[in-house]
Design a protein around this motif. Sequence first.
Motif, PDB file in Angstrom:
ATOM      1  N   ALA A   1       0.839  -1.202   0.000  1.00  0.00           N
ATOM      2  CA  ALA A   1       0.000   0.000   0.000  1.00  0.00           C
ATOM      3  C   ALA A   1       0.873   1.251   0.000  1.00  0.00           C
ATOM      4  O   ALA A   1       1.965   1.262   0.587  1.00  0.00           O
ATOM      5  CB  ALA A   1      -0.927  -0.007   1.215  1.00  0.00           C
ATOM      6  N   SER A   2       0.395   2.306  -0.634  1.00  0.00           N
ATOM      7  CA  SER A   2       1.227   3.494  -0.825  1.00  0.00           C
ATOM      8  C   SER A   2       1.709   4.095   0.495  1.00  0.00           C
ATOM      9  O   SER A   2       2.861   4.546   0.592  1.00  0.00           O
ATOM     10  CB  SER A   2       0.463   4.554  -1.628  1.00  0.00           C
ATOM     11  N   ILE A   3       0.851   4.108   1.524  1.00  0.00           N
ATOM     12  CA  ILE A   3       1.293   4.691   2.798  1.00  0.00           C
ATOM     13  C   ILE A   3       2.291   3.789   3.509  1.00  0.00           C
ATOM     14  O   ILE A   3       3.015   4.238   4.392  1.00  0.00           O
ATOM     15  CB  ILE A   3       0.100   5.007   3.727  1.00  0.00           C
ATOM     16  N   HIS A   4       2.350   2.513   3.118  1.00  0.00           N
ATOM     17  CA  HIS A   4       3.322   1.601   3.723  1.00  0.00           C
ATOM     18  C   HIS A   4       4.718   1.795   3.127  1.00  0.00           C
ATOM     19  O   HIS A   4       5.715   1.558   3.814  1.00  0.00           O
ATOM     20  CB  HIS A   4       2.901   0.146   3.506  1.00  0.00           C
ATOM     21  N   ARG A   5       4.770   2.196   1.877  1.00  0.00           N
ATOM     22  CA  ARG A   5       6.072   2.288   1.200  1.00  0.00           C
ATOM     23  C   ARG A   5       6.477   3.724   0.888  1.00  0.00           C
ATOM     24  O   ARG A   5       7.436   3.952   0.131  1.00  0.00           O
ATOM     25  CB  ARG A   5       6.051   1.449  -0.078  1.00  0.00           C
ATOM     26  N   SER A   6       5.780   4.682   1.459  1.00  0.00           N
ATOM     27  CA  SER A   6       6.117   6.087   1.205  1.00  0.00           C
ATOM     28  C   SER A   6       7.480   6.435   1.794  1.00  0.00           C
ATOM     29  O   SER A   6       7.998   5.750   2.687  1.00  0.00           O
ATOM     30  CB  SER A   6       5.048   6.999   1.814  1.00  0.00           C
ATOM     31  N   ARG A   7       8.052   7.527   1.334  1.00  0.00           N
ATOM     32  CA  ARG A   7       9.337   7.983   1.858  1.00  0.00           C
ATOM     33  C   ARG A   7       9.241   8.281   3.353  1.00  0.00           C
ATOM     34  O   ARG A   7      10.148   7.966   4.118  1.00  0.00           O
ATOM     35  CB  ARG A   7       9.792   9.228   1.101  1.00  0.00           C
TER      36      ARG A   7
END
Length: 219
Positions: free
Chosen positions: A123-129
């Motif tokens: 998920a995008s919030i899991h792999r965000s910077r």
Amino acid sequence: MMTSLHREKRVKWVRRFISKGDFFWNKVIFSDEKKFNLDGPDGNACYWHDLRKDERFFSKRQNGGATVMVWGAISPYGVSPLVFLNGNQNSGKYCETLDKALLPFSAEMYGEMENWVYQQDGASIHRSRFTRSWLNEKGVRTMDWPAKSPDLNIIENIWGIMARRVYLRQRQFDTIEQLKEVIEDVWATISGELLQKLYRSIPRRMLAVLDGQGRATKY
């Protein structure tokens, strides 16, 4: 939709990890988010079941209703605190959840940071910077995870079992508070025996991915 590239990456991932034994997998904390509705699960609920027994499915009313989103994690030794998520989630809120629930849980289960590894999907919030920076700052080690692979994530089976128990006999709920209370009660019933059975199923899941050339498996 799973593409040929997804299947290829799933096979490569399995070949990388299939030689890992129980010692490795027992150090992995699996996590995920799950939505529960007042009026029943979305579509047909899937869950890990004894193949000698008939499967069960649950229908959902078409008129919708309020929902509850939760975050949870599991180890072979127990379940984490269950966190009810408020509003739309972003990287900051996700890291707050991990700080509040994951870190105390991991310390209780494993002690030192180097004794465990964290699994999360893509998920995008899991792999965000922002999230990657936070995890690195806290010393949390994460494992690579292939896309389109809920069949490899054993907490998905826990969610399926949760849905079966929360909505037993096609139960529906009048209020969010009532639904939350039942979710918490059911989460507390997840046994160590069930968790260990799921962890022991990981090698079979990986073999099934190889046998199916990366396609989705029965798990």
